[in-house]
Write a protein that holds these residues in place. Sequence first.
Motif, PDB file in Angstrom:
ATOM      1  N   LEU A 204      51.984  50.239  42.703  1.00  0.00           N
ATOM      2  CA  LEU A 204      52.253  49.165  41.747  1.00  0.00           C
ATOM      3  C   LEU A 204      53.671  48.630  41.878  1.00  0.00           C
ATOM      4  N   GLY A 205      54.603  49.515  42.196  1.00  0.00           N
ATOM      5  CA  GLY A 205      55.992  49.071  42.311  1.00  0.00           C
ATOM      6  C   GLY A 205      56.284  48.264  43.553  1.00  0.00           C
ATOM      7  N   SER A 206      55.487  48.437  44.617  1.00  0.00           N
ATOM      8  CA  SER A 206      55.779  47.772  45.891  1.00  0.00           C
ATOM      9  C   SER A 206      54.799  46.660  46.249  1.00  0.00           C
ATOM     10  N   CYS A 207      53.710  46.494  45.484  1.00  0.00           N
ATOM     11  CA  CYS A 207      52.711  45.481  45.802  1.00  0.00           C
ATOM     12  C   CYS A 207      53.229  44.091  45.427  1.00  0.00           C
ATOM     13  N   PRO A 208      52.548  43.025  45.847  1.00  0.00           N
ATOM     14  CA  PRO A 208      53.044  41.667  45.561  1.00  0.00           C
ATOM     15  C   PRO A 208      53.045  41.299  44.086  1.00  0.00           C
ATOM     16  N   GLY A 209      52.388  42.060  43.236  1.00  0.00           N
ATOM     17  CA  GLY A 209      52.340  41.704  41.824  1.00  0.00           C
ATOM     18  C   GLY A 209      51.340  40.592  41.579  1.00  0.00           C
ATOM     19  N   GLY A 210      51.465  39.931  40.430  1.00  0.00           N
ATOM     20  CA  GLY A 210      50.497  38.903  40.093  1.00  0.00           C
ATOM     21  C   GLY A 210      49.098  39.492  40.055  1.00  0.00           C
ATOM     22  N   PRO A 211      48.064  38.710  40.438  1.00  0.00           N
ATOM     23  CA  PRO A 211      46.698  39.226  40.438  1.00  0.00           C
ATOM     24  C   PRO A 211      46.292  39.846  41.776  1.00  0.00           C
ATOM     25  N   ASN A 212      47.286  40.142  42.645  1.00  0.00           N
ATOM     26  CA  ASN A 212      46.964  40.630  43.984  1.00  0.00           C
ATOM     27  C   ASN A 212      46.132  41.910  43.903  1.00  0.00           C
ATOM     28  N   PRO A 213      44.961  41.954  44.543  1.00  0.00           N
ATOM     29  CA  PRO A 213      44.092  43.127  44.413  1.00  0.00           C
ATOM     30  C   PRO A 213      44.652  44.384  45.051  1.00  0.00           C
ATOM     31  N   SER A 214      45.652  44.252  45.940  1.00  0.00           N
ATOM     32  CA  SER A 214      46.218  45.451  46.558  1.00  0.00           C
ATOM     33  C   SER A 214      46.960  46.314  45.555  1.00  0.00           C
ATOM     34  N   CYS A 215      47.327  45.747  44.411  1.00  0.00           N
ATOM     35  CA  CYS A 215      48.030  46.533  43.388  1.00  0.00           C
ATOM     36  C   CYS A 215      47.113  47.593  42.777  1.00  0.00           C
ATOM     37  N   TRP A 216      45.840  47.281  42.716  1.00  0.00           N
ATOM     38  CA  TRP A 216      44.864  48.202  42.116  1.00  0.00           C
ATOM     39  C   TRP A 216      43.736  48.397  43.125  1.00  0.00           C
ATOM     40  N   PRO A 217      43.951  49.231  44.145  1.00  0.00           N
ATOM     41  CA  PRO A 217      42.971  49.339  45.229  1.00  0.00           C
ATOM     42  C   PRO A 217      41.637  49.949  44.811  1.00  0.00           C
ATOM     43  N   THR A 218      41.626  50.747  43.752  1.00  0.00           N
ATOM     44  CA  THR A 218      40.380  51.325  43.260  1.00  0.00           C
ATOM     45  C   THR A 218      40.044  50.685  41.926  1.00  0.00           C
ATOM     46  N   ARG A 219      38.907  50.044  41.864  1.00  0.00           N
ATOM     47  CA  ARG A 219      38.500  49.375  40.626  1.00  0.00           C
ATOM     48  C   ARG A 219      36.987  49.228  40.642  1.00  0.00           C
ATOM     49  N   ARG A 220      36.410  49.287  39.459  1.00  0.00           N
ATOM     50  CA  ARG A 220      34.958  49.143  39.359  1.00  0.00           C
ATOM     51  C   ARG A 220      34.568  48.853  37.926  1.00  0.00           C
ATOM     52  N   ALA A 221      33.400  48.254  37.777  1.00  0.00           N
ATOM     53  CA  ALA A 221      32.798  48.107  36.456  1.00  0.00           C
ATOM     54  C   ALA A 221      32.043  49.394  36.152  1.00  0.00           C
ATOM     55  N   VAL A 222      32.515  50.142  35.177  1.00  0.00           N
ATOM     56  CA  VAL A 222      31.883  51.424  34.850  1.00  0.00           C
ATOM     57  C   VAL A 222      30.700  51.242  33.912  1.00  0.00           C
ATOM     58  N   ALA A 223      30.586  50.074  33.293  1.00  0.00           N
ATOM     59  CA  ALA A 223      29.440  49.736  32.459  1.00  0.00           C
ATOM     60  C   ALA A 223      29.192  48.240  32.591  1.00  0.00           C
ATOM     61  N   THR A 224      27.948  47.855  32.727  1.00  0.00           N
ATOM     62  CA  THR A 224      27.590  46.443  32.837  1.00  0.00           C
ATOM     63  C   THR A 224      26.561  46.105  31.766  1.00  0.00           C
ATOM     64  N   ALA A 225      26.622  44.867  31.299  1.00  0.00           N
ATOM     65  CA  ALA A 225      25.785  44.451  30.175  1.00  0.00           C
ATOM     66  C   ALA A 225      24.402  44.024  30.640  1.00  0.00           C
ATOM     67  N   ALA A 226      23.407  44.338  29.837  1.00  0.00           N
ATOM     68  CA  ALA A 226      22.064  43.818  30.050  1.00  0.00           C
ATOM     69  C   ALA A 226      22.029  42.350  29.613  1.00  0.00           C
ATOM     70  N   PRO A 227      20.998  41.602  29.994  1.00  0.00           N
ATOM     71  CA  PRO A 227      20.892  40.209  29.530  1.00  0.00           C
ATOM     72  C   PRO A 227      20.955  40.115  28.010  1.00  0.00           C
ATOM     73  N   ASP A 228      21.657  39.106  27.529  1.00  0.00           N
ATOM     74  CA  ASP A 228      21.849  38.865  26.097  1.00  0.00           C
ATOM     75  C   ASP A 228      22.657  39.963  25.412  1.00  0.00           C
ATOM     76  N   HIS A 229      23.427  40.714  26.203  1.00  0.00           N
ATOM     77  CA  HIS A 229      24.337  41.714  25.659  1.00  0.00           C
ATOM     78  C   HIS A 229      25.763  41.348  26.049  1.00  0.00           C
TER      79      HIS A 229
END
Length: 541
Positions: A204-229
């Motif tokens: 985090l200290g050395s990455c480009p900052g902003g929304p650059n995805p390299s700052c957070w190399p591991t990421r995932r949706a741990v829960a996803t919504a069903a339709p109409d949720h």
Amino acid sequence: MTSHFRRRVGRFGVLSAAAAVLVAIPASAAPHARSSVQSPFSQIVTLRMALAHPAQAPEFLRPVVDRLSAVRASGVLRSTAPSAAPAILGDVFNHDTVGLPQNEESVGVCGANVLEGTNDYRGLIDPQGNFTGWHLSRNGGATVANEGLLPPVQISGTTVPSGGDPVDAFGEGCRAYAASLAYTDQFDQGPNGIAVYRSTPATLGSCPGGPNPSCWPTRRAVATAAPDHFLDKEWMAVGRSGAAGEVVWVTYSDFHCIIPGCGELPFTNQIKAVRCKADLTGCTSPMLISGNQDSLQFSDVTIGPDGRTYITWAEDNFLSSGGQPPSRQWYWLRVAEPGSTHFGPMRLITREDMDLNPLHANDFRVATIPKNEVRMVNGHPRVFLTWDSCRARPLDNICEEPRINLAWSDDAGATWRRSVLSRGGDNYFPSISANLGGSSLAVAYFTNRFDPMFHNRQDVELVAVDPATGEVTMRKRLTGSSNESEADPLLTGSFIGDYIEVFAAGDRAFVAYNANYRSIKLLGEGFPVPQQDNYLARSGL
């Protein structure tokens, strides 16, 4: 933010266009023009849906929407973090040079590393529309080394931006974690879920900052919504839990909009939880925590020093009453044994008949959000809950002199004792930390008691609490001068977020909050004027 945010005289209807969800107070029911944002969902969600569908915005919100829409249309590119970190001005904890707001702060600390999360309105001019900010210090909070926006995650093959409601924490080895809502402008009709991120302070200290995805190399949706949720208001805890080792627990509210598009009542909502391994693999399926209750929000999760998992939440009578006053709340607890994903029975903590309404002297939206913590006392785990409640509620619609409450249990919620932590005046948004390695609990909150005439300007107060007795042993005002919460030129008095947070260890407390002390030209135009920033206060206990 949830079904708990509303005026008590009259109710709201939820409007829908295609898939937008906004809440309007009928003119005949609104008690007066001054109004906080009313919505069953997180206030950042409500505001972003208003921006996506401005014609649907309630009348009292339209001036804010117009101003924010003008920012979005300005074409100003978001500044990335500078290469040299300037010293913090007072306690301000960002590198914002364009004068856009930050609010709803979370904070985690590991050694010299401090990670703060925000709703960051520089997302208005982020091309991807990410709205969850992160701000890192590597020298104990003295300076901000880097900052940015949590990048999008993939949900059902769609790139979905971060959507606010930040939670930040550190795990073993000072691994950094962040959690956020993730959704598109299609709200419940588009992909949405709960996103969790993992990185390191060095990255985090050395990455480009902003929304650059390299700052957070591991990421995932741990829960996803069903339709109409729609999945809302998550919280996260990282820690060791028995034979499971280090794990990540996430809780959230799952809104089921029975009429597609959340067009109107009825809806139901449930508290659910997911557990993942420390590397964010092996996540469980969502677990139903709240049983057959159907009017809920504000879950909180703690992995105690005993390895047990403690989940609390708020239930109210909103659906059963058809949205009509009087409002009543009940706070609940469930506990899972170390390493287990099976929770024991629901335990009632307390019934609260005076949960927060709009404050009598402020415009921003408020709600009672109970927060829990666990600490060993006399060799046994003691679970604590703190929340705010009104001392008086004229017309069941105006909150006067709210106070900060504390309850605790030594038998996993079977019995409870309680005390009051605040000292007069208006007090709200409490946060609690176990202060591991230290002698006391840490509780921080906003207070207006230093404005005895108008009860309007706010300060941050920190108290140390004896975990054995529940009594306050130290009380400290952290802000040198009172803040005028209505001063931001874009949000005015409508939004200050829904929570602040304290983290303490070894009798050293870090409090993340927002205020309008710093003056900046808005997008480089006009004069420097006070505007909303995220701050970090540091104090001994």
